[in-house]
Write an enzyme that holds these catalytic residues in place. Structure first.
Site, PDB file in Angstrom:
ATOM      1  N   LYS A  98       0.979  -1.399  -0.037  1.00  0.00           N
ATOM      2  CA  LYS A  98      -0.029   0.160   0.354  1.00  0.00           C
ATOM      3  C   LYS A  98       0.745   1.199  -0.037  1.00  0.00           C
ATOM      4  O   LYS A  98       1.886   1.197   0.859  1.00  0.00           O
ATOM      5  CB  LYS A  98      -0.979   0.162   1.355  1.00  0.00           C
ATOM      6  CG  LYS A  98      -1.956   1.714   1.720  1.00  0.00           C
ATOM      7  CD  LYS A  98      -2.528   1.665   2.785  1.00  0.00           C
ATOM      8  CE  LYS A  98      -3.056   2.491   2.963  1.00  0.00           C
ATOM      9  NZ  LYS A  98      -4.209   2.179   3.934  1.00  0.00           N
ATOM     10  N   ASP A 132      -2.631  10.246   4.069  1.00  0.00           N
ATOM     11  CA  ASP A 132      -4.092   9.664   4.391  1.00  0.00           C
ATOM     12  C   ASP A 132      -5.031  10.955   4.798  1.00  0.00           C
ATOM     13  O   ASP A 132      -4.354  10.528   6.030  1.00  0.00           O
ATOM     14  CB  ASP A 132      -4.098   8.640   4.188  1.00  0.00           C
ATOM     15  CG  ASP A 132      -5.553   7.677   5.121  1.00  0.00           C
ATOM     16  OD1 ASP A 132      -6.432   8.588   4.076  1.00  0.00           O
ATOM     17  OD2 ASP A 132      -5.655   7.148   5.722  1.00  0.00           O
ATOM     18  N   LYS A 167     -10.216  12.703   8.679  1.00  0.00           N
ATOM     19  CA  LYS A 167      -9.424  12.217  10.464  1.00  0.00           C
ATOM     20  C   LYS A 167      -9.658  13.533  10.527  1.00  0.00           C
ATOM     21  O   LYS A 167      -9.255  14.387  10.908  1.00  0.00           O
ATOM     22  CB  LYS A 167      -8.052  11.455   9.991  1.00  0.00           C
ATOM     23  CG  LYS A 167      -7.662  10.635   9.269  1.00  0.00           C
ATOM     24  CD  LYS A 167      -6.724   9.605   8.524  1.00  0.00           C
ATOM     25  CE  LYS A 167      -6.575   8.598   7.988  1.00  0.00           C
ATOM     26  NZ  LYS A 167      -7.417   7.430   9.098  1.00  0.00           N
ATOM     27  N   ASP A 170       1.262   5.795   5.622  1.00  0.00           N
ATOM     28  CA  ASP A 170       0.506   5.106   4.513  1.00  0.00           C
ATOM     29  C   ASP A 170       1.260   4.002   4.004  1.00  0.00           C
ATOM     30  O   ASP A 170       0.337   4.084   3.795  1.00  0.00           O
ATOM     31  CB  ASP A 170      -0.733   5.612   4.943  1.00  0.00           C
ATOM     32  CG  ASP A 170      -2.237   5.185   5.057  1.00  0.00           C
ATOM     33  OD1 ASP A 170      -2.193   3.971   5.797  1.00  0.00           O
ATOM     34  OD2 ASP A 170      -2.332   5.453   4.764  1.00  0.00           O
ATOM     35  N   ASP A 218     -12.414   6.810   3.966  1.00  0.00           N
ATOM     36  CA  ASP A 218     -11.475   6.625   4.860  1.00  0.00           C
ATOM     37  C   ASP A 218     -10.748   5.290   4.613  1.00  0.00           C
ATOM     38  O   ASP A 218      -9.481   4.556   5.763  1.00  0.00           O
ATOM     39  CB  ASP A 218     -11.130   6.712   6.369  1.00  0.00           C
ATOM     40  CG  ASP A 218     -10.254   7.397   7.107  1.00  0.00           C
ATOM     41  OD1 ASP A 218      -9.172   6.947   6.207  1.00  0.00           O
ATOM     42  OD2 ASP A 218     -10.224   6.819   8.620  1.00  0.00           O
ATOM     43  N   GLU A 265      -9.859   3.495   2.507  1.00  0.00           N
ATOM     44  CA  GLU A 265      -8.897   3.559   0.839  1.00  0.00           C
ATOM     45  C   GLU A 265      -8.070   2.743   0.550  1.00  0.00           C
ATOM     46  O   GLU A 265      -8.006   2.209  -0.066  1.00  0.00           O
ATOM     47  CB  GLU A 265      -8.738   5.122   0.720  1.00  0.00           C
ATOM     48  CG  GLU A 265      -7.172   5.533   1.091  1.00  0.00           C
ATOM     49  CD  GLU A 265      -6.603   5.736   2.705  1.00  0.00           C
ATOM     50  OE1 GLU A 265      -5.688   5.004   3.035  1.00  0.00           O
ATOM     51  OE2 GLU A 265      -7.795   5.677   2.991  1.00  0.00           O
ATOM     52  N   ARG A 303      -7.513  -0.291   1.485  1.00  0.00           N
ATOM     53  CA  ARG A 303      -8.111  -1.888   0.870  1.00  0.00           C
ATOM     54  C   ARG A 303      -8.343  -1.085  -0.489  1.00  0.00           C
ATOM     55  O   ARG A 303      -8.572  -2.320  -1.774  1.00  0.00           O
ATOM     56  CB  ARG A 303      -9.499  -2.345   1.927  1.00  0.00           C
ATOM     57  CG  ARG A 303     -10.666  -1.334   1.450  1.00  0.00           C
ATOM     58  CD  ARG A 303     -10.765  -1.689   3.016  1.00  0.00           C
ATOM     59  NE  ARG A 303     -11.380  -1.244   4.385  1.00  0.00           N
ATOM     60  CZ  ARG A 303     -11.049  -1.523   5.335  1.00  0.00           C
ATOM     61  NH1 ARG A 303     -12.954  -1.765   5.821  1.00  0.00           N
ATOM     62  NH2 ARG A 303     -10.770  -0.950   6.126  1.00  0.00           N
TER      63      ARG A 303
END
Length: 429
Positions: free
Chosen positions: A204, A209, A216, A225, A284, A286, A288
């Protein structure tokens, strides 16, 4: 002359070459450091003795506690690799390059291997620790290009137009809120036999993020991230450096998840690269989404075994803390050798469930095949189940959730690189 560093287990004594200091009281409890000032009895200022305890703990960690300096290292067959790794890994936070030599050639290869592994793990840490305004998506792509060029590996960088053409709608949807373009990087390492199947390493690559429109409340640390991508890129780098005889393809989906007037929102329906449709229920969730397209790409490229790594869920942190990496798998014959590799490297993992219950919870949309998130206990397993929806029948799969282990005290760890390489080098059949 360089100062001397030596690791001793409980019950061991200094070697004959250091017999002048045999009366010094040593604390050999794990991680304890005893510094002996030589007072001109040797051609160095000090001898640093590292306590290795009873041998049950990860002795690389003990060596990593040594203050960075130039050292001549006394090591045995059981400590050479750990000394090389720990000293280089532990020196990461220091700006100066340090030099470590082994006192004897007997275990030189293992010592040098330890140094090499730590050096490449530190490369992943360097990328991950960079501020997000420096390590932008295009900069991460440049890092991938440098690794591919160094080892003469085939690389393909799919940019915005390419991703639109092939239909990577999940990655593109996440990218809509960013003013920077997204990419999917594919690097092939052909170290095995020509007819050997590929193992895919998927990481990933969210260089930042913000959560999208499900913004968030606390964005501290969100530059990390992309640790999954950095760690998988450096796992590939290490495989190439060590000339491991396996065929590996590395797939890195890279973007930011930010907010602008074009950002995707709750209720949007997107079509993934696999053709499956997804109703967005949380912007959020995202990671996956971009992994879904990357997993599909890996299998389209012929991978029959897939390992993905991601800072995926806060739920995994709440379940396992910052010590254990969460692991999920659909195949015991793939998982159990990986568990063996983790025990060898002493990088701790804990298997969590992913079963039909979690899959069924994802199939409640009235407008799409799947939802991407749901308020539910066991959200680390729910996220893993979402990823498994994009694993084809017959593909062996491991998912590593490193949300809790990717960084410690605001410094990246490079977690699981060593285990993945050990697995492919020694365990994976």
């Amino acid at each position: 002359m360089k100062n001397i560093c030596i690791g001793l287990f409980e019950g061991e004594t200094l070697p004959e070459s250091l017999a002048a200091f045999k009366d010094v009281k040593l604390d050999l409890e794990f991680g304890k450091i005893t510094t002996i000032h030589t007072l001109n009895q040797l051609d160095c200022e000090k001898v640093v003795v590292v306590g290795l305890g009873d041998g049950k703990k990860n002795i690389k960690e003990a060596f990593s506690k040594v203050e960075a300096d130039d050292y001549l290292v006394y090591a045995t067959e059981n400590t050479a690799y750990a000394a090389g790794f720990g000293l280089v890994y532990g020196a990461y936070s220091y700006k100066d390059t340090k030099v470590y030599d082994l006192e004897s050639d007997d275990f030189k290869d293992e010592f040098e291997k330890g140094k090499t592994v730590a050096r490449i793990v530190n490369h992943a840490r360097e990328m991950s620790d960079m501020p997000a305004n420096f390590l932008t998506p295009d900069h991460l792509v440049d890092e991938a290009k440098l690794v591919a060029e160094k080892y003469d590996m085939e690389i393909e960088v799919l940019a915005q137009d390419d991703l639109e053409e092939i239909g990577a709608g999940a990655l593109l949807a996440v990218n809509q809120g960013s003013d920077r373009p997204c990419f999917m990087v594919v690097i092939r390492y052909d170290g095995g036999k020509q007819d050997e199947d590929y193992t895919a390493l998927v990481g990933k690559g969210l260089t930042y993020d913000a959560g999208g429109y499900n913004i968030k409340s606390n964005m501290h640390g969100m530059k990390y991230d992309m640790c999954g991508a950095a760690n998988m890129l450096c796992a590939l780098e290490l495989l190439a450096e060590l000339k491991v005889e396996k065929n590996v393809v590395c797939v890195l989906p890279i973007t930011e998840n930010k907010i602008n007037g074009h950002g995707f929102v709750d209720g949007d329906v997107i079509t993934s690269l696999s053709g499956k449709t997804i109703e967005v229920t949380n912007t959020d969730a995202e990671g996956r989404l971009i992994l879904a397209d990357a997993l599909t790409m890996a299998q389209k490229l012929g991978a029959s075994r897939v390992i993905d790594m991601a800072t995926l869920t806060g739920a995994c942190v709440r379940a396992l803390g910052s010590t254990y990496t969460g692991i999920f798998s659909n195949d015991d014959s793939f998982y159990l050798p990986f568990l063996g590799a983790s025990k060898a490297t002493k990088e701790q993992i804990w298997r969590l469930p992913v079963d039909e219950y979690f899959h069924s919870e994802l199939k409640c949309s009235k407008v799409a095949d799947l939802i991407n998130s749901k308020t539910l206990g066991g959200n680390a397993s729910l996220a893993a189940a979402f990823l498994e929806e994009f694993i084809e029948e017959g593909t062996k799969w491991i998912h590593l959730d490193i949300a809790g282990t990717s960084d410690k005290d605001e410094v990246a760890t490079g977690v699981m690189i060593e285990t993945i390489v050990h697995f492919l080098e020694n365990e994976c059949k």
